[in-house]
Design an enzyme around this catalytic site. Structure first.
Site, PDB file in Angstrom:
ATOM      1  CB  CYS A 152      53.366  10.067   0.592  1.00  0.00           C
ATOM      2  SG  CYS A 152      53.998   9.556  -1.010  1.00  0.00           S
ATOM      3  CG  HIS A 189      55.555  13.371   2.039  1.00  0.00           C
ATOM      4  ND1 HIS A 189      56.470  12.338   2.112  1.00  0.00           N
ATOM      5  CD2 HIS A 189      55.048  13.333   0.779  1.00  0.00           C
ATOM      6  CE1 HIS A 189      56.497  11.706   0.951  1.00  0.00           C
ATOM      7  NE2 HIS A 189      55.652  12.293   0.131  1.00  0.00           N
ATOM      8  CG  ASN A 248      58.137  10.925  -2.339  1.00  0.00           C
ATOM      9  OD1 ASN A 248      58.034  10.341  -1.259  1.00  0.00           O
ATOM     10  ND2 ASN A 248      57.094  11.337  -3.026  1.00  0.00           N
TER      11      ASN A 248
END
Ligand code: ACO
Length: 325
Positions: A116, A252, A282
């Site tokens: 990520c 993020h 996500n």
């Protein structure tokens, strides 16, 4: 290092596959509910790439849009970095495939694997390389087909992730031309002791296969806010700027509660924090540029703004980059 260069953002772009998968649809296949997912994560829907779409396809769409917004053509690019955890193939790098799809034959192309945190790692890497004269115009891309590595029977993970891509064009300019624009400072961190809190249970060398996402969600959550605060405060210190001067935090997009917790901890007002996780879940390395592109497109982020990108993910890895837009 060439201190007479500043790497300036010239354009951004993003791409989401057409197919929308809502929480309501997911609740038909696993024991969950729209309400539970929204309350715990802020996610309302995610996108799923078509069967014949790969990560490099998503990346190429986003790259073309970023090039258009930069007013450049693929020919202008001499560095392509793709941050991804879901490459088309074990090798060659997805960046090489993107290069081919864009018709770029010069310069260098490679992938970065920092899960990520990949887009922040890729941006900092491009900045370093260009300051060492290893590229003049870079395409920095985060692209993922996370849905290909999910266990659709595991309700603790399959609700969290989606597919997408985002890209940024960076150009190395002489300092006197760049003014105060450009990438100011970055911090990158990792601590491999935490690898088994978020991982795939397979891979080319371990199982000769792909593996599925496994996660200790509560453990990730427990570490996330502190790690993000650590690098963001570090970047403020390195750059001689302060949180009061910040115009936008582009985090993020993993989970609304992590994002809000980080903003609070850092003392950044909620209206300065960009949140898009509701619309795409996500998307790992793609989530920061997806959020960035949304905020640039709707005119929240404007020339002269001070923008902090930050991310945290598997490894654990974490990082932050400060940019004068
Ligand atoms: N639907 C309904 N119930 C669920 C679901 C679901 N999808 N998933 C778990 N539950 C249940 C659990 O089984 C548990 O039930 P029990 O109490 O009977 O055992 C209960 O809900 C609570 O589970 P927790 O894991 O404690 O729930 P929590 O509030 O921690 O939320 C979550 C889980 C959303 C995963 C959270 O821990 C989280 O967001 N962690 C961060 C992880 C993350 O964002 N990862 C993304 C990748 S990492 C990154 O990008 C930074």
């Amino acid at each position: 290092m060439n201190h007479s260069i500043r790497n300036v953002v010239r354009g951004v772009g993003s791409y989401l596959p057409e197919r929308i998968l809502t929480n309501f649809e997911l609740a038909k296949t696993v024991d969950t509910s729209h309400e539970w997912i929204v309350q715990r994560t802020g996610i309302e829907e995610r996108r799923v790439a078509a069967d014949d779409q790969t990560t490099s396809d998503l990346a190429t769409h986003a790259a073309n849009r970023a090039l258009k917004s930069a007013g450049m053509s693929p020919n202008d690019i001499d560095l392509v970095i793709v941050a991804t955890t879901t490459p088309d193939r074990t090798f060659p790098a997805t960046a090489a495939l993107v290069q081919d799809k864009l018709g770029i034959t010069k310069g260098a192309a490679f992938d970065i694997q920092a899960v990520c945190s990949g887009f922040v790692y890729a941006t900092a890497t491009a900045d370093s390389l260009m300051k060492n004269n290893l590229g003049t115009r870079a395409l920095v891309i985060g692209a993922e087909t996370c849905t290909r590595i999910l266990d659709w029977e595991d309700r603790t993970t399959c609700i969290l992730f989606g597919d997408g891509a985002g890209a940024m064009v960076i150009e190395a300019l002489p300092v006197d031309e760049a003014g105060d624009q450009g990438i100011i400072a970055s911090r990158l961190r990792s601590d491999g002791r935490h690898w088994d809190k978020l991982y795939t249970d397979g891979g080319p060398s371990l199982t000769r296969g792909l593996g599925k996402v496994r996660m200790e969600g509560r453990e990730v959550f427990r570490h996330a806010v502190g790690m993000v605060a650590d690098v963001v405060e570090g970047v403020f210190a390195d750059s001689g700027t302060s949180v009061e001067e910040l115009d936008w935090l582009v985090p993020h997009q993993a989970n609304r509660r992590i994002i809000e917790g980080s903003g609070k901890r850092l003392g950044i007002p909620a209206e300065k924090v960009i949140i898009t996780v509701d619309k795409h879940a996500n998307t790992s390395a793609a989530s920061v540029p997806l959020a960035l592109d949304t905020a640039v497109a709707d005119n929240r982020i404007k020339k002269g703004d001070l923008v902090m990108l930050e991310a945290m993910g598997g490894g654990f890895t974490w990082g932050a980059t400060l940019i004068r837009w």
